[in-house]
Scaffold this motif. Structure first.
Motif, PDB file in Angstrom:
ATOM      1  N   GLU A   9      38.793  52.531  44.692  1.00 21.71           N
ATOM      2  CA  GLU A   9      39.386  52.200  43.021  1.00 21.71           C
ATOM      3  C   GLU A   9      40.064  51.153  42.741  1.00 21.71           C
ATOM      4  OE1 GLU A   9      42.740  53.919  44.587  1.00 21.71           O
ATOM      5  OE2 GLU A   9      40.824  54.641  45.347  1.00 21.71           O
ATOM      6  N   ALA A  10      40.632  50.617  43.002  1.00 22.83           N
ATOM      7  CA  ALA A  10      41.938  49.312  43.029  1.00 22.83           C
ATOM      8  C   ALA A  10      40.194  48.219  42.694  1.00 22.83           C
ATOM      9  CB  ALA A  10      42.892  49.172  43.637  1.00 22.83           C
ATOM     10  N   VAL A  11      39.665  48.424  43.960  1.00 21.55           N
ATOM     11  CA  VAL A  11      38.188  47.421  43.587  1.00 21.55           C
ATOM     12  C   VAL A  11      37.813  47.227  42.549  1.00 21.55           C
ATOM     13  CG1 VAL A  11      36.900  45.923  45.159  1.00 21.55           C
ATOM     14  CG2 VAL A  11      38.557  46.885  46.245  1.00 21.55           C
ATOM     15  N   GLN A  12      37.142  48.532  42.456  1.00 24.30           N
ATOM     16  CA  GLN A  12      36.203  48.420  40.501  1.00 24.30           C
ATOM     17  C   GLN A  12      37.493  48.322  39.845  1.00 24.30           C
ATOM     18  OE1 GLN A  12      32.791  49.887  41.222  1.00 24.30           O
ATOM     19  NE2 GLN A  12      33.338  48.871  39.257  1.00 24.30           N
ATOM     20  N   GLN A  13      38.217  48.774  39.853  1.00 26.12           N
ATOM     21  CA  GLN A  13      39.149  48.177  38.225  1.00 26.12           C
ATOM     22  C   GLN A  13      38.833  46.829  38.267  1.00 26.12           C
ATOM     23  OE1 GLN A  13      42.989  49.957  38.891  1.00 26.12           O
ATOM     24  NE2 GLN A  13      42.533  51.715  37.775  1.00 26.12           N
ATOM     25  N   LEU A  14      39.314  45.910  39.294  1.00 20.91           N
ATOM     26  CA  LEU A  14      39.160  44.721  39.222  1.00 20.91           C
ATOM     27  C   LEU A  14      38.010  44.240  38.713  1.00 20.91           C
ATOM     28  CD1 LEU A  14      41.439  43.216  42.458  1.00 20.91           C
ATOM     29  CD2 LEU A  14      42.231  42.895  39.570  1.00 20.91           C
ATOM     30  N   ARG A  15      36.841  44.933  39.650  1.00 21.76           N
ATOM     31  CA  ARG A  15      35.433  44.008  39.778  1.00 21.76           C
ATOM     32  C   ARG A  15      35.700  44.291  38.204  1.00 21.76           C
ATOM     33  NH1 ARG A  15      30.206  45.241  43.123  1.00 21.76           N
ATOM     34  NH2 ARG A  15      28.733  44.003  42.164  1.00 21.76           N
ATOM     35  N   ASP A  16      34.878  45.906  37.182  1.00 20.53           N
ATOM     36  CA  ASP A  16      35.097  46.174  35.835  1.00 20.53           C
ATOM     37  C   ASP A  16      35.522  45.178  35.270  1.00 20.53           C
ATOM     38  OD1 ASP A  16      33.384  48.041  37.319  1.00 20.53           O
ATOM     39  OD2 ASP A  16      35.032  50.030  36.569  1.00 20.53           O
ATOM     40  N   LEU A  17      37.138  45.165  35.448  1.00 19.52           N
ATOM     41  CA  LEU A  17      38.035  44.176  34.527  1.00 19.52           C
ATOM     42  C   LEU A  17      37.341  42.346  34.523  1.00 19.52           C
ATOM     43  CD1 LEU A  17      40.309  43.560  32.731  1.00 19.52           C
ATOM     44  CD2 LEU A  17      41.691  42.640  35.117  1.00 19.52           C
ATOM     45  N   ALA A  30      33.579  38.404  27.341  1.00 23.71           N
ATOM     46  CA  ALA A  30      34.288  37.559  26.959  1.00 23.71           C
ATOM     47  C   ALA A  30      34.542  35.845  26.941  1.00 23.71           C
ATOM     48  CB  ALA A  30      35.588  38.170  26.920  1.00 23.71           C
ATOM     49  N   GLN A  31      34.217  35.859  28.075  1.00 26.81           N
ATOM     50  CA  GLN A  31      34.022  34.076  28.507  1.00 26.81           C
ATOM     51  C   GLN A  31      32.681  33.486  27.867  1.00 26.81           C
ATOM     52  OE1 GLN A  31      34.280  32.518  32.583  1.00 26.81           O
ATOM     53  NE2 GLN A  31      35.532  30.691  32.099  1.00 26.81           N
ATOM     54  N   ALA A  32      31.478  34.516  27.522  1.00 26.84           N
ATOM     55  CA  ALA A  32      30.485  33.639  27.436  1.00 26.84           C
ATOM     56  C   ALA A  32      30.330  34.029  25.801  1.00 26.84           C
ATOM     57  CB  ALA A  32      29.613  34.993  27.813  1.00 26.84           C
ATOM     58  N   SER A  33      31.370  34.632  25.465  1.00 24.96           N
ATOM     59  CA  SER A  33      31.960  34.349  23.675  1.00 24.96           C
ATOM     60  C   SER A  33      32.768  33.732  22.752  1.00 24.96           C
ATOM     61  CB  SER A  33      30.990  35.571  23.560  1.00 24.96           C
ATOM     62  OG  SER A  33      32.957  36.748  24.046  1.00 24.96           O
ATOM     63  N   LEU A  34      33.228  32.904  24.406  1.00 22.65           N
ATOM     64  CA  LEU A  34      34.139  32.448  23.564  1.00 22.65           C
ATOM     65  C   LEU A  34      35.669  32.522  23.425  1.00 22.65           C
ATOM     66  CD1 LEU A  34      32.071  28.866  23.121  1.00 22.65           C
ATOM     67  CD2 LEU A  34      33.459  29.993  25.484  1.00 22.65           C
ATOM     68  N   ASP A  35      35.391  34.524  23.418  1.00 22.34           N
ATOM     69  CA  ASP A  35      36.681  34.662  22.653  1.00 22.34           C
ATOM     70  C   ASP A  35      38.059  34.758  23.336  1.00 22.34           C
ATOM     71  OD1 ASP A  35      38.369  36.831  21.326  1.00 22.34           O
ATOM     72  OD2 ASP A  35      36.812  38.134  21.475  1.00 22.34           O
ATOM     73  N   ALA A  36      39.323  33.712  22.617  1.00 18.39           N
ATOM     74  CA  ALA A  36      40.425  33.346  23.121  1.00 18.39           C
ATOM     75  C   ALA A  36      40.712  34.362  23.574  1.00 18.39           C
ATOM     76  CB  ALA A  36      40.473  31.729  22.420  1.00 18.39           C
ATOM     77  N   ALA A  37      41.074  34.783  22.647  1.00 18.97           N
ATOM     78  CA  ALA A  37      42.405  36.065  21.886  1.00 18.97           C
ATOM     79  C   ALA A  37      42.070  37.098  22.676  1.00 18.97           C
ATOM     80  CB  ALA A  37      41.919  36.549  20.600  1.00 18.97           C
ATOM     81  N   ALA A  38      40.741  37.697  23.509  1.00 24.93           N
ATOM     82  CA  ALA A  38      40.332  38.209  24.116  1.00 24.93           C
ATOM     83  C   ALA A  38      40.997  38.056  25.605  1.00 24.93           C
ATOM     84  CB  ALA A  38      38.609  39.366  24.050  1.00 24.93           C
ATOM     85  N   ALA A  51      43.609  38.515  30.467  1.00 24.60           N
ATOM     86  CA  ALA A  51      44.473  37.572  31.807  1.00 24.60           C
ATOM     87  C   ALA A  51      46.083  38.317  32.299  1.00 24.60           C
ATOM     88  CB  ALA A  51      44.902  36.573  31.160  1.00 24.60           C
ATOM     89  N   ARG A  52      46.394  39.153  30.681  1.00 27.02           N
ATOM     90  CA  ARG A  52      47.477  39.813  31.063  1.00 27.02           C
ATOM     91  C   ARG A  52      47.061  40.497  31.837  1.00 27.02           C
ATOM     92  NH1 ARG A  52      49.315  37.621  26.341  1.00 27.02           N
ATOM     93  NH2 ARG A  52      48.085  39.487  25.092  1.00 27.02           N
ATOM     94  N   GLU A  53      46.087  41.681  31.129  1.00 23.16           N
ATOM     95  CA  GLU A  53      45.498  42.664  32.437  1.00 23.16           C
ATOM     96  C   GLU A  53      45.824  42.157  33.803  1.00 23.16           C
ATOM     97  OE1 GLU A  53      44.978  46.387  32.968  1.00 23.16           O
ATOM     98  OE2 GLU A  53      46.184  45.262  31.393  1.00 23.16           O
ATOM     99  N   ARG A  54      44.710  41.590  33.580  1.00 22.82           N
ATOM    100  CA  ARG A  54      44.415  41.398  35.000  1.00 22.82           C
ATOM    101  C   ARG A  54      45.062  40.635  35.695  1.00 22.82           C
ATOM    102  NH1 ARG A  54      40.191  35.875  36.583  1.00 22.82           N
ATOM    103  NH2 ARG A  54      42.737  34.550  35.494  1.00 22.82           N
ATOM    104  N   ARG A  55      46.763  40.058  35.478  1.00 23.53           N
ATOM    105  CA  ARG A  55      47.988  39.700  36.948  1.00 23.53           C
ATOM    106  C   ARG A  55      48.632  41.273  37.062  1.00 23.53           C
ATOM    107  NH1 ARG A  55      47.901  35.124  32.952  1.00 23.53           N
ATOM    108  NH2 ARG A  55      49.127  36.650  31.149  1.00 23.53           N
ATOM    109  N   LYS A  56      48.609  42.101  35.765  1.00 24.15           N
ATOM    110  CA  LYS A  56      49.040  43.542  36.200  1.00 24.15           C
ATOM    111  C   LYS A  56      48.263  43.994  37.077  1.00 24.15           C
ATOM    112  CE  LYS A  56      49.633  48.339  34.617  1.00 24.15           C
ATOM    113  NZ  LYS A  56      49.569  49.344  32.927  1.00 24.15           N
TER     114      LYS A  56
END
Length: 325
Positions: free
Chosen positions: A64-72, A79-87, A92-97
């Motif tokens: 489940e930990a690996v799946q969470q990272l894959r979903d994120l 978000a990168q494709a839409s160039l949503d810097a705020a998102a 990025a903060r959520e990924r570090r956590k």
């Protein structure tokens, strides 16, 4: 043979690190009598690096930990494709956590199977899991549970997966394609029976490969390399700002720790000096005790001698009194 090799490989790469080679030898011997090519393929399965094995332990025991990272990672790629810097900053903060939690879980899974994980290995595990959030193919490699080496990503280019998975064919297997609305309607109209060629008015054409069919679907225009690099730069700047804040907190903690160390050092120095003074006093008291003991012994002997003299004198007086003149 490929499916059998995949089954054997999954079992082998889920074992404790030091059990891999002996188990591989046994599996190859078991397969030899009935399938020599399979036996040889099993013997050639590489032993993973410690970091890759640790990631495999996470995949096998905390999927489940690996799946969470894959979903994120998929959310971040959107978000990168839409160039949503705020998102991207929030993600990025959520990924570090999630990365911190996943690395801790991987360390526990590895140590629970007899392998202590160093800080360097933990860093490689985090780098690999980070790559899994940057590239869907890297995520598939991690989720295979048959990783051989560390993965890395720069946020722009695809992750290099060469010689990264023990059985690469396992990554190409996709789930069965769901029926389309047209095929479902056709099945309903024929009572669930297969539609013969030309029955629907369509020419009898061979089924196209699944990959080609997927490519024919409309696709959203991909961002340019520059756009992706700019989005990655924005994410990196956000991470750098957060890291700078963390570094400032660590610097303050270091100053407090240094001050506490200085205070304790002074206290220890003072205690040592006092201990030296007490040791000198203790030595003087010890000598005084020895002298006093000797003097007390001598005084006791003198007192005993005086008592004997007094008794003799008393006896003489008694004799003189009893003697007639």
């Amino acid at each position: 043979m490929v499916e059998l090799l995949e089954d054997v490989a999954r079992r082998l790469y889920a074992l404790p690190f030091d059990e891999f080679v002996p188990a591989r030898t046994v599996a190859a011997k078991d397969a030899a009598p009935s399938d020599r090519p399979l036996s040889q393929a099993i013997r050639e399965l590489p032993k993973p690096s410690v970091a890759a094995w640790t990631v495999n332990m996470l995949t096998h025991h905390r999927p489940e930990a690996v799946q969470q990272l894959r979903d994120l990672g998929q959310t971040m790629q959107d978000a990168q494709a839409s160039l949503d810097a705020a998102a991207l900053r929030e993600l990025a903060r959520e990924r570090r956590k999630l990365l911190g939690e996943a690395v801790s879980a991987a360390r526990m899974a590895a140590e629970g199977r007899g392998r202590k994980i160093s800080g360097a290995v933990a860093t490689e595990v985090e780098e690999t899991l980070r790559a899994a959030t940057a590239d869907p193919a890297a995520a598939a490699a991690v989720q295979s549970g048959m990783l051989l080496r560390v993965l890395s990503a720069d946020g722009v280019d695809q992750v290099d997966l060469s010689r990264a998975v023990a059985v690469p064919s396992a990554l190409g297997k996709l789930p069965a394609k769901p029926p389309t609305a047209r095929s479902a309607a056709g099945a309903a109209s024929t009572g669930g029976r297969p539609v013969p060629p030309h029955a629907s008015g369509q020419p009898d054409t061979p089924e196209k490969p699944r990959l080609q069919a997927v490519r024919q679907a409309p696709r959203r225009p991909s961002p340019s390399v520059l756009d992706r690099a700019l989005a990655a730069l924005d994410e990196a700047e956000a991470a750098a700002a957060e890291a700078a804040g963390e570094a400032e907190l660590r610097a303050e903690a270091k100053e407090e720790a240094s001050a506490a160390f200085d205070r304790l050092t002074a206290a220890v120095t003072e205690a040592r000096q006092r201990l030296q003074t007490l040791e000198v006093s203790l030595e003087a008291a010890r000598k005084e005790r020895i002298v006093a003991a000797a003097e007390a012994k001598q005084a006791a002997r003198a007192a005993e001698k005086s008592q004997r003299s007094a008794m003799l004198a008393k006896e003489r007086v008694l004799r003189l009194r009893n003697t007639p003149d």
